[in-house]
Design an enzyme around this catalytic site. Structure first.
Site, PDB file in Angstrom:
ATOM      1  N   CYS A  73       0.802  -1.104   0.052  1.00 38.74           N
ATOM      2  CA  CYS A  73       0.082  -0.130   0.169  1.00 38.74           C
ATOM      3  C   CYS A  73       0.742   1.190   0.081  1.00 38.74           C
ATOM      4  O   CYS A  73       1.708   1.284   0.725  1.00 38.74           O
ATOM      5  CB  CYS A  73      -0.904   0.119   1.471  1.00 38.74           C
ATOM      6  N   CYS A  79      -0.290   6.157   7.139  1.00 37.01           N
ATOM      7  CA  CYS A  79      -1.893   6.011   7.352  1.00 37.01           C
ATOM      8  C   CYS A  79      -2.225   5.422   8.709  1.00 37.01           C
ATOM      9  O   CYS A  79      -1.295   4.481   9.346  1.00 37.01           O
ATOM     10  CB  CYS A  79      -2.266   5.042   6.339  1.00 37.01           C
ATOM     11  N   CYS A  82      -3.920   0.330   8.711  1.00 37.45           N
ATOM     12  CA  CYS A  82      -3.054  -0.812   9.212  1.00 37.45           C
ATOM     13  C   CYS A  82      -1.742  -0.674   9.776  1.00 37.45           C
ATOM     14  O   CYS A  82      -1.223   0.660   9.915  1.00 37.45           O
ATOM     15  CB  CYS A  82      -2.654  -1.392   7.754  1.00 37.45           C
ATOM     16  N   CYS A 160      -7.994   1.432  -1.056  1.00 39.29           N
ATOM     17  CA  CYS A 160      -7.429   1.000   0.338  1.00 39.29           C
ATOM     18  C   CYS A 160      -7.376  -0.706   0.207  1.00 39.29           C
ATOM     19  O   CYS A 160      -8.550  -1.175  -0.158  1.00 39.29           O
ATOM     20  CB  CYS A 160      -8.479   1.502   1.328  1.00 39.29           C
ATOM     21  N   GLN A 286     -21.117  -5.528  12.466  1.00 40.35           N
ATOM     22  CA  GLN A 286     -19.552  -5.914  12.259  1.00 40.35           C
ATOM     23  C   GLN A 286     -19.134  -5.934  10.935  1.00 40.35           C
ATOM     24  O   GLN A 286     -19.870  -5.767   9.919  1.00 40.35           O
ATOM     25  CB  GLN A 286     -19.619  -7.513  12.566  1.00 40.35           C
ATOM     26  N   TYR A 315     -25.552  -6.351  24.902  1.00 35.24           N
ATOM     27  CA  TYR A 315     -24.822  -5.496  23.990  1.00 35.24           C
ATOM     28  C   TYR A 315     -25.119  -6.097  22.740  1.00 35.24           C
ATOM     29  O   TYR A 315     -24.446  -6.256  21.710  1.00 35.24           O
ATOM     30  CB  TYR A 315     -23.505  -5.555  23.988  1.00 35.24           C
ATOM     31  N   CYS A 412     -13.695  -7.030  21.478  1.00 36.50           N
ATOM     32  CA  CYS A 412     -12.954  -6.559  20.476  1.00 36.50           C
ATOM     33  C   CYS A 412     -11.730  -5.819  21.272  1.00 36.50           C
ATOM     34  O   CYS A 412     -10.818  -5.043  20.542  1.00 36.50           O
ATOM     35  CB  CYS A 412     -13.485  -5.705  19.661  1.00 36.50           C
TER      36      CYS A 412
HETATM   37  C1  LIG Z   1     -19.265  -4.581  19.640  1.00 35.57           C
HETATM   38  S1  LIG Z   1     -20.805  -4.188  19.524  1.00 35.57           S
HETATM   39  C2  LIG Z   1     -21.611  -5.674  19.260  1.00 35.57           C
HETATM   40  C3  LIG Z   1     -23.109  -5.707  18.732  1.00 35.57           C
HETATM   41  C4  LIG Z   1     -23.597  -6.946  18.321  1.00 35.57           C
HETATM   42  N1  LIG Z   1     -23.374  -8.090  19.226  1.00 35.57           N
HETATM   43  C5  LIG Z   1     -22.741  -7.568  16.920  1.00 35.57           C
HETATM   44  O1  LIG Z   1     -21.948  -8.443  16.858  1.00 35.57           O
HETATM   45  O2  LIG Z   1     -23.158  -6.599  15.832  1.00 35.57           O
HETATM   46  C6  LIG Z   1     -21.312  -3.498  21.143  1.00 35.57           C
HETATM   47  C7  LIG Z   1     -22.808  -3.030  21.118  1.00 35.57           C
HETATM   48  O3  LIG Z   1     -22.875  -2.482  22.470  1.00 35.57           O
HETATM   49  C8  LIG Z   1     -23.625  -1.170  22.640  1.00 35.57           C
HETATM   50  N2  LIG Z   1     -23.364  -0.367  23.966  1.00 35.57           N
HETATM   51  C9  LIG Z   1     -22.569  -0.106  24.261  1.00 35.57           C
HETATM   52  N3  LIG Z   1     -22.412   0.341  25.441  1.00 35.57           N
HETATM   53  C10 LIG Z   1     -23.556  -0.135  26.032  1.00 35.57           C
HETATM   54  C11 LIG Z   1     -24.145  -0.694  27.164  1.00 35.57           C
HETATM   55  N4  LIG Z   1     -23.701   0.187  28.437  1.00 35.57           N
HETATM   56  N5  LIG Z   1     -25.399  -1.131  27.365  1.00 35.57           N
HETATM   57  C12 LIG Z   1     -25.851  -1.642  26.296  1.00 35.57           C
HETATM   58  N6  LIG Z   1     -25.433  -1.700  24.857  1.00 35.57           N
HETATM   59  C13 LIG Z   1     -24.267  -0.896  24.922  1.00 35.57           C
HETATM   60  C14 LIG Z   1     -23.290  -0.741  21.268  1.00 35.57           C
HETATM   61  O4  LIG Z   1     -24.387   0.324  20.879  1.00 35.57           O
HETATM   62  C15 LIG Z   1     -23.256  -1.783  20.330  1.00 35.57           C
HETATM   63  O5  LIG Z   1     -24.365  -1.977  19.421  1.00 35.57           O
END
Ligand SMILES: C[S@@+](CC[C@H](N)C(=O)[O-])C[C@H]1O[C@@H](n2cnc3c(N)ncnc32)[C@H](O)[C@@H]1O
Length: 457
Positions: A73, A79, A82, A160, A286, A315, A412
């Site tokens: 790249c 950048c 990466c 990219c 994702q 979440y 993550c």
């Molecule tokens: C890493 S993402 C995972 C979403 C889903 N599990 C996926 O794989 O697409 C984390 C998620 O947690 C939500 N989030 C962040 N803080 C939170 C909280 N305190 N309570 C509930 N959800 C939350 C974000 O909006 C986001 O959608």
């Protein structure tokens, strides 16, 4: 030894560090060298000295690692995207495995086995979401692209290596339209100008595209807006929706609160593991669709569902993990903080003819204890997939109180994962972690872990 800025040394790289750096010791003082690889002998110049460690810059590689490759790249060294394009892909997976082992070791969790990282067969052009800032460079030329490392200078990006190629083309054409029609770029310093970001998503299974233009003010002439829509749709019939998002705050957060749909319905669809998902521009989704299937399959495998379980998807975003697991469970409950994501999750359940799911808006740390108290429900399996900062302690305490048989943690950020596992360790056996390479050639690594309630409790 008194190590000073601009001093030069020949050093041996004894380990791989974070973000594509190598680690050397000079008289037991740690130096991080960007772009160096374990096993290399390098001539360096010291560029910064702090009390506990310093930073060096490569002057000459005297002894090259067998894992080094030429970056593919043009903008790689500047950048901020990466950090591992100078390393063979297979070895990047080894580096990521070590990163996970190190953070576990720091928490005293080195008994947990770290499996090999599940990598990609073709780790290129994998991102289904592009979000490029638009601005002016130092020569007052309008640019669109990626912020350079640790700065808000934009590197003009027309190609990219990790971005889906079709949405890169769409972004290039949108940017040309903006330039050709003299629409101004937002200036972060004086808070003036119109276009802040171009955000594009693609459903790789459906080939549907969503374009969001993030504007500082809603001031584009309606005729120009119409000609933009005609222009971009005529080039890319795959575009299913175009949205104007207004963000007039002095913030690094990309999207503002107000969306105005210019074309289509404001959302697109995609598919994961045979389930269809509706995605709005405010919802988390994702970014690596191929690896999402690998990650979710592993998480569901770890849950070893029999069909009789009540599960929580905490979440949950637009409900993806829970919905993918739903056919093997009795009841699914999801909690997520973003209302638009929960609206999507509810529709996604309907879309897939799933009748055993309920989704709730709220912060897990608040909503989960409330929900349990009000409904007296005890889950058998809890999936958690928090943002980078990990779980609030109160959320973990709630799960430790209700003692589900299994907790499957998708993370993550290995550092916050290790911190949280240390708390779960009180009641759960944790045998292994499986890292998944969701973000090839960047320094990020995703992990999935299964925890089983200790039987003696
Ligand atoms: C890493 S993402 C995972 C979403 C889903 N599990 C996926 O794989 O697409 C984390 C998620 O947690 C939500 N989030 C962040 N803080 C939170 C909280 N305190 N309570 C509930 N959800 C939350 C974000 O909006 C986001 O959608």
């Amino acid at each position: 030894m008194n190590i000073k800025k601009n001093d030069e040394f020949v050093v041996d790289i004894i380990d791989d560090g974070l973000e594509g750096s190598g680690i050397a010791k000079i008289d037991n003082f740690t130096i991080f060298i960007n772009g160096a690889i374990k096993g290399e002998r390098i001539k360096i110049k010291i560029i910064k000295v702090l009390s506990s460690h310093g930073y060096g810059k490569i002057i000459e590689i005297l002894n090259k690692s067998e894992h080094r490759k030429n970056p593919d790249c043009m903008t790689y060294t500047r950048c901020g995207g990466c950090s591992l394009r100078h390393v063979n892909y297979d070895y990047t997976l080894k580096i990521k495995k070590e990163i996970v082992k190190n953070v576990l070791r720091k928490q005293g969790l080195d008994y947990i086995k770290v499996n090999d990282v599940l990598g990609m067969e073709s780790p290129f052009f994998y991102r289904n979401k592009l979000q490029y800032p638009v601005g002016m460079d130092i020569g007052k030329k309008m640019v669109m692209g990626i912020f350079s490392k640790r700065s808000h200078n934009i590197i003009n990006t027309t190609k990219c290596m990790i971005q889906n190629e079709l949405i890169q083309d769409v972004a290039n054409d949108i940017f040309s339209f903006i330039k050709n029609n003299h629409i101004s770029a937002y200036d972060e310093k004086n808070l003036k100008g119109i276009v802040r970001h171009i955000v594009i998503r693609i459903g790789v299974k459906t080939n549907e595209i969503m374009c969001t233009l993030v504007l500082n003010e809603d001031k584009i002439d309606s005729k120009l807006e119409k000609s933009f829509i005609d222009y971009i749709l005529s080039k890319y019939p795959q575009i299913k929706t175009i949205i104007k998002n207004i963000n007039n705050k002095n913030t690094n957060v990309i999207l503002g609160d107000k969306n105005i749909v210019l074309y289509g319905d404001g959302y697109i669809y995609d598919e994961i593991l045979g389930y269809k998902f509706k995605i709005s521009n405010m919802s988390f989704y994702q970014v690596n669709p191929i690896q999402t299937e690998v990650l979710y399959s592993k998480a569901i495998e770890y849950a070893s569902l029999k069909g009789e379980e009540t599960i929580f998807d905490l979440y949950c975003g637009i409900g993806t993990i829970g919905i993918c697991a739903s056919k093997n469970v009795k009841k699914l409950y999801g909690i997520e903080t973003i209302k638009e994501a929960i609206d999507d999750a509810k529709e996604n359940a309907k879309l897939n003819n799933i009748k055993n799911a309920d989704f709730f808006v709220g912060d897990v740390e608040k909503k989960l204890p409330e929900f349990i108290k009000e409904n007296n429900i005890k889950p058998d399996v809890v999936f958690i997939d928090p943002p980078r900062k990990g779980c609030e302690k109160i959320a973990i305490d709630t799960i430790l109180n209700i003692t589900p048989k299994k907790v499957v943690y998708v993370s993550c950020n290995p550092a916050t994962l290790a911190r949280d596992l240390k708390l779960f360790e009180e009641k759960y056996n944790i045998k292994e972690v499986t890292p998944v390479d969701m973000f090839p050639f960047t320094s990020h690594v995703e992990c999935v872990v299964a925890m089983t309630l200790r039987e003696t409790l």
